[in-house]
Design an enzyme around this catalytic site. Structure first.
Site, PDB file in Angstrom:
ATOM      1  N   CYS A  77       1.273  11.783   6.671  1.00  0.00           N
ATOM      2  CA  CYS A  77       0.352  11.019   6.063  1.00  0.00           C
ATOM      3  C   CYS A  77      -0.969  11.182   6.327  1.00  0.00           C
ATOM      4  O   CYS A  77      -1.387  11.085   7.772  1.00  0.00           O
ATOM      5  CB  CYS A  77       0.573   9.553   5.926  1.00  0.00           C
ATOM      6  SG  CYS A  77      -0.516   8.561   4.874  1.00  0.00           S
ATOM      7  N   PHE A 117       0.780  -1.223  -0.064  1.00  0.00           N
ATOM      8  CA  PHE A 117       0.195  -0.063   0.051  1.00  0.00           C
ATOM      9  C   PHE A 117       0.982   1.208   0.063  1.00  0.00           C
ATOM     10  O   PHE A 117       2.192   1.106   0.222  1.00  0.00           O
ATOM     11  CB  PHE A 117      -0.706  -0.103   1.080  1.00  0.00           C
ATOM     12  CG  PHE A 117      -1.707  -0.937   1.172  1.00  0.00           C
ATOM     13  CD1 PHE A 117      -2.833  -1.199   0.182  1.00  0.00           C
ATOM     14  CD2 PHE A 117      -1.890  -1.865   2.527  1.00  0.00           C
ATOM     15  CE1 PHE A 117      -3.668  -2.469   0.238  1.00  0.00           C
ATOM     16  CE2 PHE A 117      -2.975  -2.999   2.309  1.00  0.00           C
ATOM     17  CZ  PHE A 117      -3.669  -3.402   1.347  1.00  0.00           C
ATOM     18  N   SER A 118       0.376   2.322  -0.207  1.00  0.00           N
ATOM     19  CA  SER A 118       1.234   3.593  -0.136  1.00  0.00           C
ATOM     20  C   SER A 118       1.664   3.821   1.116  1.00  0.00           C
ATOM     21  O   SER A 118       2.846   4.485   1.362  1.00  0.00           O
ATOM     22  CB  SER A 118       0.400   4.754  -0.901  1.00  0.00           C
ATOM     23  OG  SER A 118      -0.915   5.153  -0.171  1.00  0.00           O
ATOM     24  N   GLU A 119       0.916   3.465   2.194  1.00  0.00           N
ATOM     25  CA  GLU A 119       1.137   3.482   3.506  1.00  0.00           C
ATOM     26  C   GLU A 119       0.653   2.443   4.368  1.00  0.00           C
ATOM     27  O   GLU A 119      -0.367   1.891   4.246  1.00  0.00           O
ATOM     28  CB  GLU A 119       0.490   4.984   4.120  1.00  0.00           C
ATOM     29  CG  GLU A 119       1.063   6.186   3.259  1.00  0.00           C
ATOM     30  CD  GLU A 119       2.436   6.528   3.817  1.00  0.00           C
ATOM     31  OE1 GLU A 119       2.985   6.127   4.806  1.00  0.00           O
ATOM     32  OE2 GLU A 119       2.528   7.901   2.869  1.00  0.00           O
ATOM     33  N   THR A 120       1.613   2.133   5.182  1.00  0.00           N
ATOM     34  CA  THR A 120       1.073   1.394   6.365  1.00  0.00           C
ATOM     35  C   THR A 120       1.464   1.964   7.725  1.00  0.00           C
ATOM     36  O   THR A 120       2.648   2.469   7.932  1.00  0.00           O
ATOM     37  CB  THR A 120       2.014  -0.250   6.394  1.00  0.00           C
ATOM     38  OG1 THR A 120       1.598  -0.801   5.194  1.00  0.00           O
ATOM     39  CG2 THR A 120       1.799  -1.174   7.688  1.00  0.00           C
TER      40      THR A 120
END
Length: 271
Positions: free
Chosen positions: A69, A42-45
């Site tokens: 984020c 994912f783009s962020e965790t």
């Protein structure tokens, strides 16, 4: 370690921006968190731990840790307020960008959805020259360019933003961490601005709905349009809507979230 996958800035799955939210009992190593983020893709965790001083939140892209984020903060607030502190409507996170407060406005019972409003810092923007390198990387020439943490490129119209097919390798050579492109929303669209966000330096070709990018985009449009409140649309393939207010050096970002899955990262990795 429990992991939730949440689609942020949307009220239904398969839209908005997906983020993984991990709730370890204590902090895993930085190496393990980076590996989990790479595995998730994912783009962020997000990783959030309840410490004696309160919740501590960190964000990892597939390319490493990041300082701010938006969508993963919204997703984390959704998880904490739904599954850990269901009677609360406010949660505060200690982060690399200071204390971030998220407030839930509950939807009517049986109708509507909860809305989560985040209080974020606005990035200070400085004008920067429009260059041929920007045009080659993006495939269209900006009419203005600004630099904060990210590069912000202003395009002549909404169609230009929607049609962009940028050169990811050339984007890596532009200034700024992310490359955000934006234009005024078409008349009658209901949106003050449309945008897209590209982050190949973080191993994220396009971020579907970027909260931190809008901490550049929204202050720009608030000043340009003379409006303290705005509705923004991220024109990625998944799409997402952000309701926002700009007040001095702060940006209020509001949106809903939808739960996609709940899972467990196996304990063999020292979690």
């Amino acid at each position: 370690m429990k992991q939730y996958v949440v689609d942020a800035f949307t009220d239904r799955v398969f839209r908005g921006n997906p983020a993984a939210v991990c709730l370890p009992e204590s902090w895993p190593s930085d190496e393990l968190m980076a590996s989990i983020a790479m595995e998730n893709r994912f783009s962020e965790t997000a990783f959030v731990v309840r410490e004696p001083e309160g919740w501590h939140l960190r964000w990892f892209t597939p390319g490493g840790e990041i300082d701010l984020c938006g969508h993963a903060t919204l997703a984390t607030a959704y998880v904490v307020l739904r599954f850990v502190e269901p009677d609360a409507d406010v949660v505060r996170f200690r982060t690399m960008s200071g204390v971030l407060t998220v407030t839930r406005t509950r939807g009517d019972k049986g109708h509507g959805v909860d809305v989560f409003t985040m209080d974020f810092p606005a990035f200070d923007l400085k004008p920067t020259p429009v260059t041929d390198a920007m045009e080659r990387a993006l495939g269209a020439r900006p009419v203005e360019a600004w630099l904060g943490r990210d590069l912000l490129c202003v395009m002549p119209d909404e169609r230009t933003v929607r049609d962009l097919d940028p050169d990811q390798e050339r984007l890596k050579n532009l200034p700024g961490l992310l490359a955000n492109v934006t234009a005024a929303g078409d008349p009658g669209s209901g949106f003050d601005c449309v945008s897209r966000s590209f982050a190949p330096k973080l191993d994220v070709p396009e971020d579907p709905v970027c909260g931190s990018g809008h901490c550049h985009i929204l202050p720009y449009w608030s000043g340009r349009l003379g409006k303290p409140t705005l509705t923004a649309y991220q024109a990625s393939a998944r799409g997402g809507v952000i309701h926002a207010a700009v007040d001095g050096g702060r940006v209020s970002l509001g949106g809903s979230a939808a739960l996609f899955s709940i899972g467990t990262i196996l304990p063999d990795f020292g979690c």
